[in-house]
Design an enzyme around this catalytic site. Structure first.
Site, PDB file in Angstrom:
ATOM      1  N   GLY A  54     -74.050  28.090 -10.401  1.00  0.00           N
ATOM      2  CA  GLY A  54     -72.965  27.354  -9.761  1.00  0.00           C
ATOM      3  C   GLY A  54     -73.298  25.881  -9.747  1.00  0.00           C
ATOM      4  O   GLY A  54     -74.473  25.514  -9.924  1.00  0.00           O
ATOM      5  N   CYS A  81     -79.985  31.246 -11.767  1.00  0.00           N
ATOM      6  CA  CYS A  81     -79.866  29.830 -11.402  1.00  0.00           C
ATOM      7  C   CYS A  81     -79.437  29.680  -9.929  1.00  0.00           C
ATOM      8  O   CYS A  81     -80.223  29.966  -9.042  1.00  0.00           O
ATOM      9  CB  CYS A  81     -78.930  29.120 -12.369  1.00  0.00           C
ATOM     10  SG  CYS A  81     -79.162  27.342 -12.340  1.00  0.00           S
ATOM     11  N   TYR A  82     -78.209  29.315  -9.654  1.00  0.00           N
ATOM     12  CA  TYR A  82     -77.797  29.219  -8.249  1.00  0.00           C
ATOM     13  C   TYR A  82     -77.989  30.571  -7.549  1.00  0.00           C
ATOM     14  O   TYR A  82     -78.399  30.633  -6.373  1.00  0.00           O
ATOM     15  CB  TYR A  82     -76.332  28.780  -8.144  1.00  0.00           C
ATOM     16  CG  TYR A  82     -75.872  28.496  -6.731  1.00  0.00           C
ATOM     17  CD1 TYR A  82     -76.111  27.261  -6.145  1.00  0.00           C
ATOM     18  CD2 TYR A  82     -75.224  29.473  -5.967  1.00  0.00           C
ATOM     19  CE1 TYR A  82     -75.714  27.002  -4.835  1.00  0.00           C
ATOM     20  CE2 TYR A  82     -74.822  29.227  -4.665  1.00  0.00           C
ATOM     21  CZ  TYR A  82     -75.066  27.987  -4.103  1.00  0.00           C
ATOM     22  OH  TYR A  82     -74.673  27.728  -2.824  1.00  0.00           O
ATOM     23  N   HIS A 168     -81.095  30.666 -17.894  1.00  0.00           N
ATOM     24  CA  HIS A 168     -79.839  31.374 -18.181  1.00  0.00           C
ATOM     25  C   HIS A 168     -80.028  32.399 -19.306  1.00  0.00           C
ATOM     26  O   HIS A 168     -79.941  32.045 -20.487  1.00  0.00           O
ATOM     27  CB  HIS A 168     -78.756  30.368 -18.568  1.00  0.00           C
ATOM     28  CG  HIS A 168     -78.294  29.541 -17.419  1.00  0.00           C
ATOM     29  ND1 HIS A 168     -77.285  29.946 -16.572  1.00  0.00           N
ATOM     30  CD2 HIS A 168     -78.727  28.361 -16.948  1.00  0.00           C
ATOM     31  CE1 HIS A 168     -77.115  29.036 -15.630  1.00  0.00           C
ATOM     32  NE2 HIS A 168     -77.977  28.061 -15.833  1.00  0.00           N
ATOM     33  N   GLU A 170     -77.998  34.536 -20.239  1.00  0.00           N
ATOM     34  CA  GLU A 170     -76.720  34.854 -20.893  1.00  0.00           C
ATOM     35  C   GLU A 170     -76.388  33.943 -22.065  1.00  0.00           C
ATOM     36  O   GLU A 170     -75.560  34.276 -22.893  1.00  0.00           O
ATOM     37  CB  GLU A 170     -75.576  34.812 -19.862  1.00  0.00           C
ATOM     38  CG  GLU A 170     -75.200  33.429 -19.343  1.00  0.00           C
ATOM     39  CD  GLU A 170     -76.089  32.919 -18.201  1.00  0.00           C
ATOM     40  OE1 GLU A 170     -77.218  33.415 -18.043  1.00  0.00           O
ATOM     41  OE2 GLU A 170     -75.650  32.008 -17.476  1.00  0.00           O
ATOM     42  N   SER A 222     -44.575  39.856 -29.753  1.00  0.00           N
ATOM     43  CA  SER A 222     -44.507  38.574 -30.466  1.00  0.00           C
ATOM     44  C   SER A 222     -45.126  38.663 -31.851  1.00  0.00           C
ATOM     45  O   SER A 222     -44.928  37.801 -32.686  1.00  0.00           O
ATOM     46  CB  SER A 222     -45.258  37.513 -29.666  1.00  0.00           C
ATOM     47  OG  SER A 222     -46.648  37.783 -29.706  1.00  0.00           O
ATOM     48  N   GLY A 223     -45.903  39.733 -32.069  1.00  0.00           N
ATOM     49  CA  GLY A 223     -46.637  39.816 -33.330  1.00  0.00           C
ATOM     50  C   GLY A 223     -48.034  39.232 -33.188  1.00  0.00           C
ATOM     51  O   GLY A 223     -48.839  39.304 -34.097  1.00  0.00           O
ATOM     52  N   GLY A 224     -48.340  38.640 -32.033  1.00  0.00           N
ATOM     53  CA  GLY A 224     -49.696  38.155 -31.761  1.00  0.00           C
ATOM     54  C   GLY A 224     -50.614  39.331 -31.441  1.00  0.00           C
ATOM     55  O   GLY A 224     -50.148  40.471 -31.286  1.00  0.00           O
ATOM     56  N   VAL A 225     -51.892  39.040 -31.320  1.00  0.00           N
ATOM     57  CA  VAL A 225     -52.871  40.121 -31.151  1.00  0.00           C
ATOM     58  C   VAL A 225     -52.618  40.921 -29.866  1.00  0.00           C
ATOM     59  O   VAL A 225     -52.568  42.156 -29.889  1.00  0.00           O
ATOM     60  CB  VAL A 225     -54.308  39.545 -31.090  1.00  0.00           C
ATOM     61  CG1 VAL A 225     -55.322  40.663 -30.978  1.00  0.00           C
ATOM     62  CG2 VAL A 225     -54.591  38.676 -32.298  1.00  0.00           C
ATOM     63  N   ASP A 226     -52.423  40.217 -28.755  1.00  0.00           N
ATOM     64  CA  ASP A 226     -52.358  40.917 -27.472  1.00  0.00           C
ATOM     65  C   ASP A 226     -51.147  41.844 -27.376  1.00  0.00           C
ATOM     66  O   ASP A 226     -51.281  43.021 -27.037  1.00  0.00           O
ATOM     67  CB  ASP A 226     -52.346  39.918 -26.303  1.00  0.00           C
ATOM     68  CG  ASP A 226     -53.576  39.024 -26.323  1.00  0.00           C
ATOM     69  OD1 ASP A 226     -54.559  39.407 -26.984  1.00  0.00           O
ATOM     70  OD2 ASP A 226     -53.554  37.953 -25.701  1.00  0.00           O
ATOM     71  N   SER A 227     -49.970  41.301 -27.681  1.00  0.00           N
ATOM     72  CA  SER A 227     -48.800  42.173 -27.524  1.00  0.00           C
ATOM     73  C   SER A 227     -48.826  43.289 -28.565  1.00  0.00           C
ATOM     74  O   SER A 227     -48.338  44.395 -28.315  1.00  0.00           O
ATOM     75  CB  SER A 227     -47.484  41.387 -27.573  1.00  0.00           C
ATOM     76  OG  SER A 227     -47.298  40.767 -28.809  1.00  0.00           O
ATOM     77  N   SER A 228     -49.420  43.029 -29.719  1.00  0.00           N
ATOM     78  CA  SER A 228     -49.476  44.081 -30.746  1.00  0.00           C
ATOM     79  C   SER A 228     -50.394  45.218 -30.315  1.00  0.00           C
ATOM     80  O   SER A 228     -50.060  46.399 -30.474  1.00  0.00           O
ATOM     81  CB  SER A 228     -49.984  43.515 -32.076  1.00  0.00           C
ATOM     82  OG  SER A 228     -49.107  42.530 -32.544  1.00  0.00           O
ATOM     83  N   LYS A 366     -60.820  39.034 -24.906  1.00  0.00           N
ATOM     84  CA  LYS A 366     -60.148  38.944 -26.207  1.00  0.00           C
ATOM     85  C   LYS A 366     -60.885  39.712 -27.310  1.00  0.00           C
ATOM     86  O   LYS A 366     -60.266  40.414 -28.102  1.00  0.00           O
ATOM     87  CB  LYS A 366     -60.046  37.459 -26.594  1.00  0.00           C
ATOM     88  CG  LYS A 366     -59.147  37.186 -27.776  1.00  0.00           C
ATOM     89  CD  LYS A 366     -57.729  37.142 -27.327  1.00  0.00           C
ATOM     90  CE  LYS A 366     -56.788  36.901 -28.469  1.00  0.00           C
ATOM     91  NZ  LYS A 366     -55.431  36.641 -27.959  1.00  0.00           N
TER      92      LYS A 366
END
Ligand code: XMP
Length: 510
Positions: A54, A81-82, A168, A170, A222-228, A366
């Protein structure tokens, strides 16, 4: 039952990264704000908790606080860290302000008896970014790592399953960082690898079946990744009880509308409605040059068209949305100035007659959405499709929009994208497209004078579109793109390459 890990967020810049890394280790994780109550955490029943970094010092007046009881629940905890400072402070250790901030790669000596570092060499490289550090560990804790300037770079209490690190793990700069997180998850928390995309796809389809039964769902595609991906999951769960409405506003890239139709109308079991609203959108955009006005008109018209189609479908039980996990996390915090309005076409809930919302991707990052997409049979080309803005080519044509300009831009953009694929750069560049400027310049072709438009090429590397850098496309690739476009696309006689990063630029030109 699904094992879960909580990433308790203290406002660090890597909070989502930590959650993703946990999931990459095939363990499900969710981000909770540090204000989450002990009751809520207990009820969630996590196998482990990770406290993030943080921006504050634990001694600052309004620094995030934590309930000490968290450390008494018997749940394994890893502080970063924090998170390291707050654990030490809560349990009676001493946190000090170092004279100099430590930032960057550091050699770290690890005590490999500590489970966190099991199987690693004692010499490692870690990524540091801090001012405060521990001066003394709490009672019954052992020091598990040190660097030249940081005598307590990690500590642990094996009996209580409490571990913390100053650096870190990560970030990729920490050598074996993923292995350290995996040691925490598998060795300390006892998690198994249950979060795999195959399981997730199967699980989501089952969940949708349970939730929807034989009721009806409407989805704006929409044809985008998410809605597809959402469409295919729903289709596999409920088949024809899903209706997808695809509004073709005429502002799509070359052949895109037909490709979306071919894929969904024929490839999957669902009702596919394509609305050819090209003329409607174009006539509303005549003479409009202001970018925000373009966005507003397109957003409004989209809603109107959708509303008309939704009315034909009638009452539905569920409206499906392609919300993904970063949207959920970010909307929880509510920051960020509005630079450009409506990044997603919102407003659908107001115009559809539905009882409930269903969001099949709500828990997914994503890259997980993509992996699920591949798992359930979507084409690689679609799964790896680059982001495309809702207002489409309208915000890539500077000034007024005409059918001719749209066609010109579509051809040029198509050539650009093909050349990038042919050069094997399509996975390296985050987003690349052509924009048609409103400037005409003089040129010469054959022996004749030309007076045509300047086309701009935009290609950026980015992680999340919040910041971006212009992509260093090799000169010979740029040369070929420029030559091909000027030779093959009427109306363009000059090509320029945009070398602006974001900030101060934005990715799109409008
Ligand atoms: P900017 O231009 O703001 O873009 O740097 C960041 C990312 O968002 C996309 N973008 C949009 N997406 N509706 C959308 O759905 C919009 O109005 C919009 N404007 C920008 C852009 O393509 C980039 O990926």
């Amino acid at each position: 039952m699904q094992q879960k890990v909580i990433v308790l967020d203290f406002g660090g810049q890597y909070n989502q990264l930590i959650a993703r890394r946990v999931r990459e280790a095939n363990v499900y994780s969710e981000i909770f704000a540090y204000t989450a109550s002990i009751e809520r955490i207990k009820e969630y029943n996590p196998s482990g908790i990770i406290l993030t970094g943080g921006p504050k010092s634990v001694y600052e007046e309004n620094a995030p606080k934590i309930d000490k009881k968290l450390f008494e629940l018997g749940i394994p905890i890893l502080g970063i860290c924090y998170g390291n400072h707050i654990m030490a402070k809560a349990l009676g250790g001493i946190v000090e302000s170092a004279e100099l901030s430590e930032y960057g790669h550091r050699k770290v000596a690890l005590n490999t008896d500590c489970l966190l570092f099991k199987g690693l060499d004692s010499e490692n490289i870690c990524w540091m970014s801090h001012t405060d550090q521990l001066g003394r560990v709490p009672e019954r804790f052992k020091i598990a790592a040190h660097t030249e300037t940081c005598p307590i770079a990690a500590m642990y209490n094996e009996d209580k399953k409490l571990y913390s690190v100053q650096f870190h793990p990560e970030v990729m700069h920490t050598q074996n960082g993923q292995k350290m997180l995996e040691n925490f998850l598998y060795e300390v928390c006892g998690c198994s690898k249950s979060w795999t995309m195959e399981n997730v796809a199967y699980q989501k389809i089952e969940e949708i079946k349970q939730q929807v039964g034989d009721k009806k769902v409407l989805l704006g595609l929409s044809g985008g990744v998410d809605s597809s991906v959402a469409a295919v999951l729903l289709s596999k769960a409920i088949g024809k009880n899903l209706t997808c409405i695809f509004v073709d506003h005429g502002l799509l890239r070359k052949d895109e509308g037909d490709e979306v139709e071919a894929m969904f109308a024929e490839g999957f079991d669902l009702n596919f409605v394509r609305v050819n609203a090209q003329d409607r959108f174009l006539s509303r955009l005549v003479g409009i040059i202001d970018p925000e006005e373009k966005r507003k008109i397109i957003g409004e018209e989209f809603i109107r068209v959708f509303e008309e189609e939704a009315r034909k479908v009638g009452h539905v039980d569920f409206l499906a949305q392609g919300t993904i996990y970063p949207d959920v996390v970010e909307s929880g915090e509510g920051h960020a100035d509005v630079i450009k309005s409506h990044h997603n076409v919102g407003g659908l809930p107001d115009v559809v007659d539905f009882d409930d919302i269903i969001e099949p991707l709500r828990e997914l990052f994503k890259d997980e959405v993509r992996a699920v997409g591949l798992e359930i049979g979507l084409d690689e080309s679609l799964v790896w499709r680059q982001p495309f803005p809702g207002p489409g080519l309208a915000i890539r044509i500077i000034g007024d929009i005409t059918k001719e300009k749209l066609d010109t831009l579509r051809e040029a953009d198509y050539i650009f994208r093909n050349e990038i694929s042919e050069a094997g750069l399509d996975r390296d560049i985050w987003q690349y497209f052509a924009a048609l400027t409103n400037i005409r310049t003089v040129g010469v072709m054959g022996d004749a004078r030309t007076y045509d438009y300047v086309l701009a090429l935009r290609a950026v590397t980015s992680v999340d579109a919040m910041t971006a850098d212009w992509s260093r496309i090799p000169y010979d690739v740029l040369a070929k793109i420029s030559n091909t476009i000027i030779n093959e696309v009427a109306g363009i006689n000059r090509v320029v390459y945009d070398i602006t990063s974001k900030p101060p630029g934005t990715i799109e030109w409008e």
